[in-house]
Each structure stands twice: as structure tokens, then as C-alpha cells.
Motif scaffolding. Structure first.
Motif, PDB file in Angstrom:
ATOM      1  N   ARG A  48      42.936  42.492  31.872  1.00  0.00           N
ATOM      2  CA  ARG A  48      43.568  41.554  32.739  1.00  0.00           C
ATOM      3  C   ARG A  48      42.879  40.134  32.999  1.00  0.00           C
ATOM      4  NH1 ARG A  48      43.094  44.676  37.819  1.00  0.00           N
ATOM      5  NH2 ARG A  48      41.102  45.511  36.744  1.00  0.00           N
ATOM      6  N   ARG A  49      43.693  39.165  33.597  1.00  0.00           N
ATOM      7  CA  ARG A  49      43.292  37.888  33.702  1.00  0.00           C
ATOM      8  C   ARG A  49      41.893  37.964  34.911  1.00  0.00           C
ATOM      9  NH1 ARG A  49      46.744  32.576  35.485  1.00  0.00           N
ATOM     10  NH2 ARG A  49      44.915  31.187  35.350  1.00  0.00           N
ATOM     11  N   ALA A  50      40.768  37.205  34.586  1.00  0.00           N
ATOM     12  CA  ALA A  50      40.003  37.299  35.473  1.00  0.00           C
ATOM     13  C   ALA A  50      40.012  36.552  36.648  1.00  0.00           C
ATOM     14  CB  ALA A  50      38.693  36.600  34.682  1.00  0.00           C
ATOM     15  N   PRO A  51      39.626  36.884  37.895  1.00  0.00           N
ATOM     16  CA  PRO A  51      39.549  36.281  39.105  1.00  0.00           C
ATOM     17  C   PRO A  51      38.970  34.742  39.038  1.00  0.00           C
ATOM     18  CG  PRO A  51      38.622  38.377  39.706  1.00  0.00           C
ATOM     19  CD  PRO A  51      38.816  38.259  38.078  1.00  0.00           C
ATOM     20  N   GLU A  52      39.628  33.816  39.638  1.00  0.00           N
ATOM     21  CA  GLU A  52      39.153  32.347  39.435  1.00  0.00           C
ATOM     22  C   GLU A  52      37.934  32.305  39.889  1.00  0.00           C
ATOM     23  OE1 GLU A  52      40.691  28.000  41.116  1.00  0.00           O
ATOM     24  OE2 GLU A  52      41.744  29.695  41.522  1.00  0.00           O
ATOM     25  N   GLY A  53      37.043  31.584  39.257  1.00  0.00           N
ATOM     26  CA  GLY A  53      35.711  31.186  39.461  1.00  0.00           C
ATOM     27  C   GLY A  53      34.480  32.217  38.885  1.00  0.00           C
ATOM     28  N   LEU A  54      35.283  33.304  38.209  1.00  0.00           N
ATOM     29  CA  LEU A  54      34.248  34.203  37.752  1.00  0.00           C
ATOM     30  C   LEU A  54      33.464  33.295  36.396  1.00  0.00           C
ATOM     31  CD1 LEU A  54      33.094  37.112  37.532  1.00  0.00           C
ATOM     32  CD2 LEU A  54      35.031  37.479  35.816  1.00  0.00           C
ATOM     33  N   THR A  55      32.054  33.756  36.669  1.00  0.00           N
ATOM     34  CA  THR A  55      31.115  33.167  35.494  1.00  0.00           C
ATOM     35  C   THR A  55      29.892  34.004  35.621  1.00  0.00           C
ATOM     36  OG1 THR A  55      30.276  31.415  34.532  1.00  0.00           O
ATOM     37  CG2 THR A  55      30.175  31.239  36.677  1.00  0.00           C
ATOM     38  N   ASP A  56      28.582  33.598  35.059  1.00  0.00           N
ATOM     39  CA  ASP A  56      27.567  34.281  35.075  1.00  0.00           C
ATOM     40  C   ASP A  56      26.968  33.917  36.725  1.00  0.00           C
ATOM     41  OD1 ASP A  56      24.622  34.709  34.927  1.00  0.00           O
ATOM     42  OD2 ASP A  56      24.212  32.735  33.793  1.00  0.00           O
ATOM     43  N   SER A  57      26.397  35.054  37.258  1.00  0.00           N
ATOM     44  CA  SER A  57      26.208  35.155  38.549  1.00  0.00           C
ATOM     45  C   SER A  57      24.941  34.058  38.737  1.00  0.00           C
ATOM     46  CB  SER A  57      25.560  36.108  38.934  1.00  0.00           C
ATOM     47  OG  SER A  57      24.147  36.786  38.327  1.00  0.00           O
ATOM     48  N   LYS A  58      23.983  33.609  37.712  1.00  0.00           N
ATOM     49  CA  LYS A  58      23.419  32.725  38.156  1.00  0.00           C
ATOM     50  C   LYS A  58      23.843  31.181  38.444  1.00  0.00           C
ATOM     51  CE  LYS A  58      20.964  33.485  34.615  1.00  0.00           C
ATOM     52  NZ  LYS A  58      21.708  34.835  34.041  1.00  0.00           N
ATOM     53  N   LEU A  59      25.029  31.002  38.040  1.00  0.00           N
ATOM     54  CA  LEU A  59      25.693  29.718  38.155  1.00  0.00           C
ATOM     55  C   LEU A  59      26.479  29.579  39.355  1.00  0.00           C
ATOM     56  CD1 LEU A  59      27.100  29.492  34.557  1.00  0.00           C
ATOM     57  CD2 LEU A  59      24.823  28.486  35.657  1.00  0.00           C
ATOM     58  N   LEU A  60      26.372  30.504  40.282  1.00  0.00           N
ATOM     59  CA  LEU A  60      27.344  30.299  41.409  1.00  0.00           C
ATOM     60  C   LEU A  60      26.496  30.580  42.802  1.00  0.00           C
ATOM     61  CD1 LEU A  60      29.580  33.520  40.573  1.00  0.00           C
ATOM     62  CD2 LEU A  60      30.221  31.115  40.567  1.00  0.00           C
ATOM     63  N   THR A  61      26.839  29.873  43.632  1.00  0.00           N
ATOM     64  CA  THR A  61      26.234  29.991  44.817  1.00  0.00           C
ATOM     65  C   THR A  61      26.177  31.116  45.546  1.00  0.00           C
ATOM     66  OG1 THR A  61      28.117  29.146  46.411  1.00  0.00           O
ATOM     67  CG2 THR A  61      27.127  27.097  45.318  1.00  0.00           C
ATOM     68  N   VAL A  62      25.338  31.321  46.379  1.00  0.00           N
ATOM     69  CA  VAL A  62      25.043  32.705  47.029  1.00  0.00           C
ATOM     70  C   VAL A  62      26.336  32.870  47.794  1.00  0.00           C
ATOM     71  CG1 VAL A  62      23.856  33.945  48.825  1.00  0.00           C
ATOM     72  CG2 VAL A  62      22.574  32.502  47.491  1.00  0.00           C
ATOM     73  N   LYS A  63      27.038  31.783  48.501  1.00  0.00           N
ATOM     74  CA  LYS A  63      28.052  32.418  49.293  1.00  0.00           C
ATOM     75  C   LYS A  63      29.211  32.706  48.284  1.00  0.00           C
ATOM     76  CE  LYS A  63      31.503  30.162  52.541  1.00  0.00           C
ATOM     77  NZ  LYS A  63      31.834  28.806  53.333  1.00  0.00           N
ATOM     78  N   ARG A  64      29.560  31.872  47.149  1.00  0.00           N
ATOM     79  CA  ARG A  64      30.512  32.189  46.119  1.00  0.00           C
ATOM     80  C   ARG A  64      30.246  33.346  45.533  1.00  0.00           C
ATOM     81  NH1 ARG A  64      35.564  32.943  45.100  1.00  0.00           N
ATOM     82  NH2 ARG A  64      36.230  32.685  42.902  1.00  0.00           N
ATOM     83  N   LEU A  68      32.845  36.750  45.563  1.00  0.00           N
ATOM     84  CA  LEU A  68      33.315  37.198  44.601  1.00  0.00           C
ATOM     85  C   LEU A  68      33.130  38.527  44.204  1.00  0.00           C
ATOM     86  CD1 LEU A  68      35.064  36.031  42.114  1.00  0.00           C
ATOM     87  CD2 LEU A  68      33.068  35.244  41.016  1.00  0.00           C
ATOM     88  N   ALA A  69      31.957  38.909  44.667  1.00  0.00           N
ATOM     89  CA  ALA A  69      31.397  40.472  44.369  1.00  0.00           C
ATOM     90  C   ALA A  69      32.437  41.462  45.171  1.00  0.00           C
ATOM     91  CB  ALA A  69      30.192  40.593  44.872  1.00  0.00           C
ATOM     92  N   GLY A  70      32.707  41.155  46.381  1.00  0.00           N
ATOM     93  CA  GLY A  70      33.673  41.816  47.191  1.00  0.00           C
ATOM     94  C   GLY A  70      35.133  41.979  46.512  1.00  0.00           C
ATOM     95  N   LEU A  71      35.470  40.712  46.014  1.00  0.00           N
ATOM     96  CA  LEU A  71      36.753  40.802  44.982  1.00  0.00           C
ATOM     97  C   LEU A  71      36.575  41.763  44.006  1.00  0.00           C
ATOM     98  CD1 LEU A  71      39.594  39.936  44.845  1.00  0.00           C
ATOM     99  CD2 LEU A  71      38.782  37.751  43.573  1.00  0.00           C
ATOM    100  N   LEU A  72      35.707  41.585  43.113  1.00  0.00           N
ATOM    101  CA  LEU A  72      35.450  42.357  41.958  1.00  0.00           C
ATOM    102  C   LEU A  72      35.348  43.771  42.216  1.00  0.00           C
ATOM    103  CD1 LEU A  72      33.098  40.009  39.880  1.00  0.00           C
ATOM    104  CD2 LEU A  72      35.272  40.292  39.506  1.00  0.00           C
ATOM    105  N   ALA A  73      34.810  44.312  43.250  1.00  0.00           N
ATOM    106  CA  ALA A  73      34.687  45.793  43.272  1.00  0.00           C
ATOM    107  C   ALA A  73      35.903  46.210  43.441  1.00  0.00           C
ATOM    108  CB  ALA A  73      33.820  45.802  44.681  1.00  0.00           C
ATOM    109  N   ASP A  74      36.937  45.571  44.024  1.00  0.00           N
ATOM    110  CA  ASP A  74      38.354  46.201  43.847  1.00  0.00           C
ATOM    111  C   ASP A  74      39.005  45.754  42.637  1.00  0.00           C
ATOM    112  OD1 ASP A  74      37.941  47.592  46.548  1.00  0.00           O
ATOM    113  OD2 ASP A  74      38.358  45.719  47.448  1.00  0.00           O
ATOM    114  N   LEU A 150      28.401  41.485  40.088  1.00  0.00           N
ATOM    115  CA  LEU A 150      27.933  42.865  40.863  1.00  0.00           C
ATOM    116  C   LEU A 150      26.620  43.436  40.796  1.00  0.00           C
ATOM    117  CD1 LEU A 150      31.297  44.749  39.729  1.00  0.00           C
ATOM    118  CD2 LEU A 150      30.773  43.975  42.114  1.00  0.00           C
ATOM    119  N   ALA A 151      26.029  43.218  39.836  1.00  0.00           N
ATOM    120  CA  ALA A 151      24.281  43.588  39.803  1.00  0.00           C
ATOM    121  C   ALA A 151      23.737  42.736  40.594  1.00  0.00           C
ATOM    122  CB  ALA A 151      24.071  43.547  38.395  1.00  0.00           C
TER     123      ALA A 151
END
Length: 233
Positions: A48-64, A68-74, A150-151
Motif C-alpha cells: 500500500r501507498r505509504a503515509p505522507e511524510g514517512l521517512t527515516d525517523s532521524k530525519l523527522l522532528t519529534v512532533k512529526r 506519524l507513529a500513532g498513524l503507523l500503528a494502525d 515505530l522503534a
């Protein structure tokens, strides 16, 4: 800064060439920390198509990253987390500890994967699984990027839970990784039970050096070099 979104290219290739159906992405967090567990996530996403903005966790702000983790869990088809404690890291070495944490994550999935995409260049899982390693897979492969986020969010939250009992170490901010605050606390208070006391940072703590746990490194550990990691803070 905009990043190229991850794709299913590697997964599609594995399905076509290996005849596999269920492919899990695996990524770890906590490998270079001085304290806390190493955490591995195994994630199955399908095509399936990935959620918008998904990338390596180190490249994301804490808020984002947290959102995103909350969205990905489902969103993911399946995922599970596995951990190896600081004590297990000291006993086994990082390579074996990663294998243990990854095996625990894979055992937690509802369906055993046919194959795995593993972030990085070293196959620490060994021959028990059909593995394809991908350097920067957490940026380029959808299931690995999902596992990365998620990790990271789970482990950061776990380290924040430890923070109130170990205030000088700044675990809520540094998640157990090297930092000036972390180093100063170690010099003043010594290692906690969450620290990896077989690691090289213990050599720089004259008051606490006697607590260092000596472990003979195997060849994989020496190649990995993680136990010798010291960023000089």
C-alpha cells in the motif's frame, strides 16, 4: 528539507525473484546509546501507498515522528517490537543482542514473514531468515521506514519513563545517548543499572572504572565496533 519518499521497489523485487509474499522491514534504535535497551521493530506493510511524510525517523522532528507513529500503528498490516536490555548487551555483545531483539520482534508478528528487508549492510540475523540488507533502507524502503519510526518513538518514550528516577542523566532529552549532560552525570554519580558497563566510556570514568564489566569481544563485535564507540563528550 524535502526527502524522496520510500518505495516498495525492494519488496517488489524480492517478491518477483524469490517468490515470497510476506516481507517484513526491520530497523533498530539504541545501538550507539550508553544506556537503555536496543530496540528492534519488525513491520509488515504490504504494497500500500505509504503515509505522507514517512521517512527515516532521524530525519523527522519529534512532533512529526510521534504523530506519524500513532498513524503507523494502525496503518501497518502487522508490527512488533523486541528489546535486548543493557545487561543482555553486556553479556552477549551488540551483534548477538541485536539478533535477540530482532528475533523477539519477529516472534511477536501474527504471521511469520517469508523474507526480511534489514536496514544497514550487516546481516545480524544470520541464516535463519531470508534477508536482504539495504543501506539507508530506513529512507528508501516503506516497511523499514515504518519500523524505524515505530522503534524510535517507543524507545524514546521508554527512556523518558526512566528519566524521573535518574534526573541528572537527562534521559528524556538524550534517550541514553552520549551528551555532555550524560557524561557529567556519569562522572558524578557513576553508571546506573541501565548503563552498558562493558563499553569503552567506562574507561574515562576514573571513580567508577572498577565497575566496568570485561567481556571478550567476538569477531562480529570487533567488526561492528559498537562496544568501542565513544564520541568524546
Amino acid at each position: 528539507m524535502a526527502y524522496e519518499p520510500p518505495t516498495h521497489t525492494v519488496e517488489r523485487s524480492m517478491r518477483a525473484t524469490l517468490g515470497v509474499k510476506v516481507v517484513a522491514g526491520i530497523d533498530e534504535v539504541g545501538r550507539g546509546a550508553w544506556a537503555g535497551p536496543v530496540t528492534v521493530c519488525a513491520a509488515v506493510t504490504g504494497l500500500r501507498r505509504a503515509p505522507e511524510g514517512l521517512t527515516d525517523s532521524k530525519l523527522l522532528t519529534v512532533k512529526r515522528r510521534t504523530a506519524l507513529a500513532g498513524l503507523l500503528a494502525d496503518w501497518v498490516t502487522d508490527h512488533a517490537l523486541g528489546h535486548a536490555s543493557s545487561e543482555e548487551i553486556d553479556e552477549l555483545g551488540m551483534t548477538a543482542a541485536l539478533r535477540l531483539a530482532a528475533t523477539r520482534a519477529l516472534d511477536g508478528l501474527a504471521v511469520r514473514p517469508d523474507a526480511i528487508i534489514l536496514d544497514g549492510k550487516h546481516n545480524y540475523l544470520g541464516d535463519a531468515w531470508q534477508v536482504r540488507t539495504v543501506i539507508k533502507g530506513d529512507q528508501s524502503c516503506v516497511p523499514v521506514a515504518a519500523a524505524s519510526v515505530l522503534a524510535k518513538v517507543f524507545r524514546d518514550a521508554r527512556m523518558a519513563e526512566l528519566a524521573p528516577d535518574h534526573i541528572p542523566f537527562g534521559f528524556a532529552e538524550n534517550a541514553g545517548y552520549p551528551s555532555p549532560v550524560h557524561r557529567a552525570a556519569l562522572e558524578e554519580w557513576g553508571p546506573t543499572r541501565h548503563h552498558r558497563v562493558s563499553w569503552a566510556f567506562m574507561d574515562g570514568l576514573p571513580r567508577w572504572r572498577h565497575l566496568k564489566k570485561v567481556r571478550v569481544l567476538d569477531e562480529l563485535d570487533k567488526a561492528d565496533g559498537v562496544e568501542q564507540l565513544d564520541l568524546g563528550f
